[in-house]
Scaffold this active site. Structure first.
Site, mmCIF file in Angstrom:
data_model
loop_
_atom_site.group_PDB
_atom_site.id
_atom_site.type_symbol
_atom_site.label_atom_id
_atom_site.label_comp_id
_atom_site.label_asym_id
_atom_site.label_seq_id
_atom_site.Cartn_x
_atom_site.Cartn_y
_atom_site.Cartn_z
ATOM 1 N N LEU A 1 0.823 -1.202 0.000
ATOM 2 C CA LEU A 1 0.000 0.000 0.000
ATOM 3 C C LEU A 1 0.856 1.250 0.000
ATOM 4 C CD1 LEU A 1 -2.683 -0.912 2.670
ATOM 5 C CD2 LEU A 1 -2.962 -0.846 0.203
ATOM 6 N N LYS B 1 -4.944 -1.275 10.368
ATOM 7 C CA LYS B 1 -3.918 -1.990 9.610
ATOM 8 C C LYS B 1 -3.129 -2.838 10.599
ATOM 9 C CE LYS B 1 -0.274 -1.260 6.279
ATOM 10 N NZ LYS B 1 0.810 -1.909 7.052
ATOM 11 N N ARG C 1 1.743 -14.455 0.719
ATOM 12 C CA ARG C 1 2.018 -13.714 -0.496
ATOM 13 C C ARG C 1 3.065 -12.651 -0.242
ATOM 14 N NH1 ARG C 1 -1.584 -13.975 -5.241
ATOM 15 N NH2 ARG C 1 -1.760 -11.733 -5.002
#
Ligand SMILES: [Zn+2]
Length: 590
Positions: free
Chosen positions: A4, A39, A60
Site C-alpha cells: 500500500l 492496519k 504472499r
C-alpha cells in the site's frame, strides 16, 4: 500481497481522494464510500475455497506466488475448512492477515530459549505459520482476520457486501471496520483508533482506506504494485531514549559502509531495540553524535530504527567517529564517490562482507526465495568454504556428509533444503535480474528491464548495449551505467551465463493482449467526458497498446473527445481510424 502507498497526515489522504476522483472523473457532488479499517502488522495470506472447501492457502510475501501453508493454516481457529452457509461462490479467494495478540506474543517468547525468541509479533506469526510440524503451529495462538477478496466467481459489487458474506461463513473480519464518505469522518475514525490503540489486543500501525465499490476498484487498478484504490494512513513513529554503547561499521552487499549505533537495549512498542542506523558519516557530523551519548531513537513499522538526536552529551566526550579509510572487513581502501553521501569498499571481488551480502540477497524472499537458507546458514557455509558464489548453492549436495554432522542440521532439514533449492530453480526473469543485486536495480527496475528483454538470452546478449538500455523508459543514467558496468565485467558475465544454465528462467510474460489494441499505436485528443485521460491511458496500456502524443503515419487509432483540434484533422488526412470515446469504451470491453 498488496503493498500500500502510505499517507502520513490529513493532506495526504485528501490528495488520495482527489486522485481517485480525478481518475474516475467523478466530481465533488457525488460521494465515494471508503472502507476504513485498522492496519494489522501481521502476515498476509490467501485462502482459496472451491465449492466451499478450503483447497489451498499461501503467503504472499512477494506479491506474486507465495509458499504453500495449507496444512498449517487449518490449525488456526477462525479459518473454517468448510464454509457452513450454502450461498458461497463456486470459487473464491479470501485475503487476510495472520497475527498474534500482544499478550500471546509475550507469553510465547517467555517460553522460548534466548536464541529462538522472536523480535516482534509479526515475525512470531510468520515463524509459527512456517513450522515444519503443524502440531507446533497448532499450539501457537494464531489469529486470522479477513480483509480482502481475490479471484471470485461471484462478482461482488462492494466490499461491504463481501464482508456480510464473510460473517455468514463465520470467517472473522475486523469488527472495527467503518464505512465513511467524507474526509472528516475518515480522519475522525483515525483519531478515534489512535486513542484506543493501546486497548486493542493486537498491534496496529495505522489505518487502511479502501474504495468500497469493487467496480470502481477494478477501474482504478494499480500503479506498479500499489493499488490506486487504497492507502494506509500510518500512526507517527514511536520514540524512546537510550545510550549509544559503541558505533560500528556495517559493510553492505554493494560495499556501502554504514555507521551503526549499538545501543543499551530499549523496548519500543513491544519490540526490543539494540541497534539503530546512523545512515552516513555526514549525518553523524551534522547531528554531532558520539559514543556514550544519550540519544533519542525512533522506530516506524518495518523501517530500521534510527537515531534522531543527542539529548545528553557524555561528560568526557569521545572523538567524533570518522569514515574509515579502509574497509573494516577486508581492509581495502574506501572511496566516497562524487555526489554520494556513502563511503564504499573498493574491493568488489574478494570482500567477504560484500560477497556475503550478495549471497544473502540472492537467496532472500524477493529473490530466489530459498527456504531454510537464510543469513545464518549462508554465513555458516561461507565460512566453511562450501558456498562462495551463487553457483555453489546448487552443488551443496557435495558437502552433505559434513553438513549432516554440523550442529543444527539433520537428514530432514538437509533434505528440505535440497527441496527448496530445487524449487528455487524455476524463476521469473524479473526476479532473476533483481537477485543479481546490481547496484540501484531494485524490484521495479528489474521488472522494467525484464519487460524490455523478455528472455534471459536477450538480457545476456543485449544488456551490454548501452543504446538499448537508454531506450528503456524509466531508467536513468546512473542505473544504466550500473547495469552496463556489471554486464561488462567478464566475471559477472560468466556468473550470469552459468546461472542461466542451472536455472530455469521463465520468459517475461507480456501483459494480456487485446484483439484490436494490442501493440497498436494510440493517440488521445480532445476532452474526454466519461473517462479521465489518466484512466483512458491506463486502460489502453492494460490492453497492450502504446500511447503516443502526436499523430503520424504509424498511428493506428485516434480516440477523439470534445473539441479535438488539429490531431483529429491530421488523422483524417492520413486515413487513420478515428474512434469516439463511446466507441473506444465499447471496443475495449469486447
Ligand atoms: Zn571490503
Amino acid at each position: 500481497m498488496l503493498s500500500l502507498a502510505n499517507a502520513f497526515n490529513k493532506n495526504d489522504v485528501e490528495d488520495f481522494i482527489d486522485r481517485v476522483r480525478k481518475f474516475l472523473n467523478i466530481d465533488n457532488k457525488e460521494k465515494i464510500k471508503f472502507v476504513c479499517e485498522p492496519k494489522i502488522d501481521g502476515l498476509s495470506v490467501n485462502l482459496n475455497y472451491k465449492d466451499g472447501i478450503l483447497k489451498s492457502a499461501s503467503t504472499r510475501g512477494d506479491g506474486k506466488i507465495g509458499e504453500n501453508v495449507t496444512k498449517n493454516i487449518q490449525t488456526i481457529v477462525g479459518i473454517p475448512s468448510k464454509l457452513e452457509e450454502k450461498n458461497y461462490p463456486k470459487q473464491i479467494e479470501i485475503r487476510g492477515e495472520i497475527f498474534l495478540n500482544k499478550k500471546d506474543f509475550i507469553q510465547l517468547n517467555e517460553g522460548l530459549n534466548e536464541k529462538n525468541k522472536f523480535s516482534n509479533p509479526r515475525n512470531a506469526a510468520a515463524g509459527s505459520l512456517r513450522q515444519l510440524d503443524s502440531n507446533v503451529t497448532k499450539q501457537r495462538p494464531l489469529k486470522f482476520l479477513a480483509h480482502g477478496i481475490g479471484e471470485s466467481t461471484k462478482k461482488y459489487i462492494t466490499m461491504s457486501e463481501f464482508y456480510e458474506d464473510l460473517n455468514k461463513w463465520k470467517i472473522p473480519s475486523n469488527n472495527l471496520i467503518k464505512i465513511c464518505d467524507s474526509i472528516n469522518s475518515m480522519i475522525n475514525y483515525f483519531e478515534n483508533l489512535k486513542e484506543i490503540r493501546n486497548t486493542i489486543q493486537y498491534d496496529i500501525d495505522g489505518i487502511v482506506y479502501k474504495v468500497d465499490s469493487l467496480k470502481l476498484q477494478r477501474r482504478l487498478g494499480f500503479i506498479g504494485k500499489n493499488p490506486r484504490w487504497a492507502i494506509a494512513l500510518k500512526f507517527s513513529a514511536e520514540k524512546a531514549f537510550t545510550t549509544i554503547k559503541k558505533i560500528d561499521f556495517q559493510v553492505g552487499r554493494t560495499g556501502a559502509i554504514t555507521p551503526v549505533a549499538r545501543l543499551s537495549e530499549v523496548n519500543i512498542g513491544g519490540v526490543v531495540i539494540s541497534n539503530a542506523t546512523l545512515h552516513n558519516f555526514d549525518e553523524i557530523e551534522k547531528k554531532d553524535i558520539r559514543e556514550g551519548d544519550k540519544v533519542e531513537i525512533q522506530r516506524a513499522g518495518d523501517v530500521i530504527p534510527q537515531v534522531l538526536k543527542v539529548v545528553k552529551k557524555e561528560k568526557n566526550r569521545k572523538k567524533i567517529t570518522k569514515p574509515p579509510l579502509n574497509c573494516p572487513v577486508c581492509g581495502s581502501k574506501t572511496i566516497k564517490e562524487k555526489d554520494e553521501a556513502v563511503i564504499r569498499c573498493t574491493n568488489t571481488v574478494s570482500c567477504d562482507a560484500q560477497n556475503l551480502g550478495g549471497l544473502i540477497h540472492f537467496v532472500s524472499k524477493k529473490s530466489l526465495n530459498i527456504e531454510g537458507l537464510g543469513e545464518k546458514q549462508i554465513n555458516q557455509f561461507y565460512k566453511l568454504g562450501f558456498i562462495k558464489n551463487f553457483e555453489d548453492i546448487f552443488y551443496i549436495n557435495r558437502y552433505k556428509n559434513i553438513i549432516l554432522d554440523l550442529e543444527g542440521w539433520g537428514e530432514l532439514s538437509f533434505q528440505n533444503l535440497i527441496k527448496s533449492i530445487e524449487k528455487s530453480k524455476s524463476i521469473a526473469l524479473d526476479k532473476f535480474i533483481f537477485s543479481l543485486g546490481i547496484r540501484y536495480v531494485g524490484e521495479t527496475l528489474s521488472n522494467l528491464i525484464a519487460k524490455e528483454f523478455l528472455t534471459i538470452d536477450a538480457f545476456i546478449n543485449s544488456s551490454i548495449d548501452k543504446e538499448r538500455l537508454f531506450n528503456i523508459d524509466g531508467l536513468g543514467p546512473k542505473v544504466i551505467n550500473s547495469i552496463y558496468d556489471y554486464m561488462q565485467n567478464k566475471r559477472n558475465q560468466q556468473i550470469v551465463l552459468n546461472l542461466s544454465k542451472i536455472l530455469n528462467i521463465a520468459n517475461f510474460k507480456k501483459p494480456k493482449s487485446h484483439k484490436l489494441f494490442s501493440n497498436k499505436n494510440v493517440v488521445f485528443t480532445g476532452t474526454l467526458s466519461i473517462l479521465s485521460r489518466e484512466e483512458a491511458k491506463y486502460l489502453a496500456v492494460q490492453l497492450g497498446a502504446k500511447i503516443s502524443s502526436s499523430v503520424t503515419s504509424k498511428t493506428d487509432y485516434v480516440i477523439v473527445g470534445k473539441n479535438p483540434g488539429s490531431k483529429a484533422k491530421k488523422a483524417k488526412e492520413l486515413g487513420i481510424s478515428i474512434l469516439s470515446e463511446d466507441d473506444w469504451i465499447k471496443k475495449t470491453s469486447s
